[in-house]
Design a protein around this motif. Sequence first.
Motif: not given
Length: 492
Positions: A134-140
């Motif tokens: 659920q962390d946006e940082g884990d999605w390019a």
Amino acid sequence: MEERRVSLLELIAFPKSQVKVMVMDALVFLVLVAVLPSITVVESRKAGILDSLEYSALSCRGHSASLTEFGGVGDGTTLNTKAFQAAIDHLSQYASDGGSQLYVPPGRWLTGSFNLTSHFTLFLDKDAVLLASQDEGDWAVIDPLPSYGRGRDTEGGRFISLIFGTNLTDVIITGDNGTIDGQGAPWWEKFHKGQLNYTRPYLIEIMHSQNIQISNLVLVNSPSWHVHPVYCSNVLVQGLTILAPVTVPNTDGINPDSCTNTRIEDCYIVSGDDCVAVKSGWDEYGIAYGMPTKQLLIRRLTCISPFSAVIALGSEMSGGIQDVRAEDIVAINSESGVRIKTAVGRGGYVKDIYVRRMTMKTMKWAFWMTGNYGSHPDKNYDPNAVPLIQNINYRDIIADNVTMAARLEGISGDPFTGICISNVTIGLAKKAKKVPWTCTDVAGISSGVTPKPCDQLTDQGSEMMTACTFPEDSLPIDNVQVQTCTCTRKHL
């Protein structure tokens, strides 16, 4: 009942008003499961370890590995993105040597997005749960699709999907009804509050690829669409259970988009949007890209979608949609059974659509066509680009507790033509609309339809009850067969 445990627990996420309907319709699902393609698990135990699995797939693999061999930890809190990608990168070396398979064992595997490779199978154990971070940082963030010109939620780019692949051949995502949980609640909240900088991710997206299988999985709570093959050919989607709360936005089930030769069968879908949405690009971008969806089979689908359609064609259909064959469909507590969505500016076409043997219970509309679905990617669409809607066939259909039989609305100066409805019985609800049919800018025929359709659908008489056609020839994807494969957990 172990295989349904995750799915039934998902009912907790539904509004209380829906639970009664959902429990009743679980019985329908259990009947459906009885006819799904089966998976046989062969257990050879040494010190309590499962050594081999047998399952059905388009291709078998010569090499196999487990996620734990690459540092995966299934505790629900350790991030496994690097483990997934390291495993897939390592296994890619066997693409020309019999292909490879990654086995995901029992556990709760938290992960961000990862990319697949060719000649590869991702297999989830029945007790494996992939949890989307659920962390946006884990999605390019990646570019918009060229046939859309922008993201669907916002202008500009979009978050990459949880399981992603592009320019691939021979890819299988399957399991023994293992679960992929998109954990979409934070994304839904941001969408409602207008806080998204980029378009939400999908659960599974495969692009520019061929020979794809997605089967025998439970998919829940995607941030947006659950399954999105786009610009692909030879796609097989089988035996999926897809669940999302019915009030959350754009959680479509399966969206074939600019794809050729696709087969969707034996799926159970509960969704906050269309269960199956057939697409091919948006306005001027879809027209320029020019890649239609065609030769699509949809069979033995059970759907619950109180606010959307069981099968939707559009609204993004600017590259064209042709030769869609749907049969043996069960629709329960849904807004509409079959809906065609288009508008001025779309261009493209929806033609040669065939639906038969559909059963509906508690619907707002059985059939809905609209030519005024006016959302556009920007102001640069061509106001002279009108869609062609023709040769739409619905036959052998029974519906009960329906608020309105049909709402058929073409475009002034651009009527929808060649509509054929035959051998259809629609039982109206106690509080049904006084006028069961509304028709504007449409033309076609009907036979053996109750209640009597509007005058624009000329009555051919009951002797013509089979007037609407359904092709009897086979499409290439219909002849594709699966084989029995074995996965052995071993070190390479």
